[in-house]
Design a protein around this motif. Structure first.
Motif: not given
Lengths: 127, 156
Positions: B22-37
């Motif tokens: 939903d594009c609700q994450l910041t760029v930093l949060e997206e990067t962290e999510l990518e790491y988590v996944l």
């Protein structure tokens, strides 16, 4: 790039446009019409920027007459014109200035229906 | 979002994936999510879809970050055209400046080069003699005119 090529071509065209050929009637005598004629010798010679054309005629009054007529047609363009009768024949000469250079034209008529005709000048005068 | 080395359960990861989509994450949060996944073992349709979107996004970023590759071959036709133009002009100039050229027809027959040159040079000599004769005649006539004029002036 395209602009540069266009500029170069424009300059080259402008330079060629400044030079005008003299458009002489006598030049038409060297268009090949007498190449196969047995009573003439035709010479066309270019050397060191000098351009010479000559016709030597033996016993052909018609050709002599044609040459004389062509010379008379070009006479109005001449800066110098002379016509002399002497012991060894008639000497007719013209000097025409073109592109800053002088074109010399001469016809010597002997007393035996022969003659010697020439056009001579720097190549620049004929361009 | 919690720091990326914190542990997430499946529901939390799926919720984060939904927020990503939903594009609700910041760029930093997206990067962290990518790491988590990348470091978690969870798998669900939402997680798979999110991973797919992250892959596409990464390839687009790489394409945008690539500097345009300057092809040397693009310059070859341009240089060739310039060279051809310069050579063409040089060839025309050289042709105009060239060496001697001699054509002679004798009694209707074209003469060979050697004879043509001999005849042409003889003709040029004849021409020079002609011009000398004409100049001498002119000088003689001018002298006659000068004497005539002097005579007239003296008789006045």
């Amino acid at each position: 790039m395209k602009r540069l090529i266009f500029i170069i071509l424009s300059i080259a065209t402008a330079f060629t446009a400044f030079a005008n050929p003299p458009k002489l009637n006598v030049e038409s005598l060297f268009d090949g019409r007498y190449n196969n004629n047995k009573s003439v010798t035709i010479s066309i010679y270019k050397n060191n920027g000098n351009y010479y054309r000559g016709i030597t005629i033996k016993n052909n009054p018609q050709i002599i007459k044609k040459i004389a007529e062509a010379i008379e047609k070009d006479a109005p363009k001449a800066s110098d014109y002379s016509d002399h009768q002497c012991a060894d024949g008639q000497y007719t000469s013209l000097q025409i200035i073109n592109n800053g250079e002088t074109i010399f034209i001469g016809l010597q008529r002997d007393k035996h229906d022969g003659g010697f005709f020439f056009i001579q000048g720097k190549e620049k005068a004929f361009k | 979002m919690r720091h990326h080395d914190a542990q997430f359960n499946l529901k939390e990861v799926e919720k984060l994936c939904q927020l990503y989509q939903d594009c609700q994450l910041t760029v930093l949060e997206e990067t962290e999510l990518e790491y988590v996944l990348a470091h978690c073992d969870f798998d669900s349709p939402v997680i798979k879809e999110t991973k797919g979107l992250m892959t596409v996004s990464r390839s687009v970023k790489f394409a945008a970050n690539e500097k345009p590759h300057k092809s040397v071959w693009k310059w070859v036709p341009r240089v060739a055209a310039c060279a051809a133009l310069v050579l063409g002009i040089a060839a025309i100039y050289h042709a105009n400046q060239s060496n001697d050229n001699c054509i002679v027809y004798v009694s209707g027959e074209k003469a060979n080069d050697e004879i043509a040159h001999e005849i042409a040079e003889a003709d040029v000599a004849k021409m020079q003699q002609f011009m000398q004769v004409v100049n001498e005649q002119k000088a003689a006539e001018e002298e006659k005119v000068k004497q005539f004029t002097n005579h007239i002036n003296q008789s006045k």
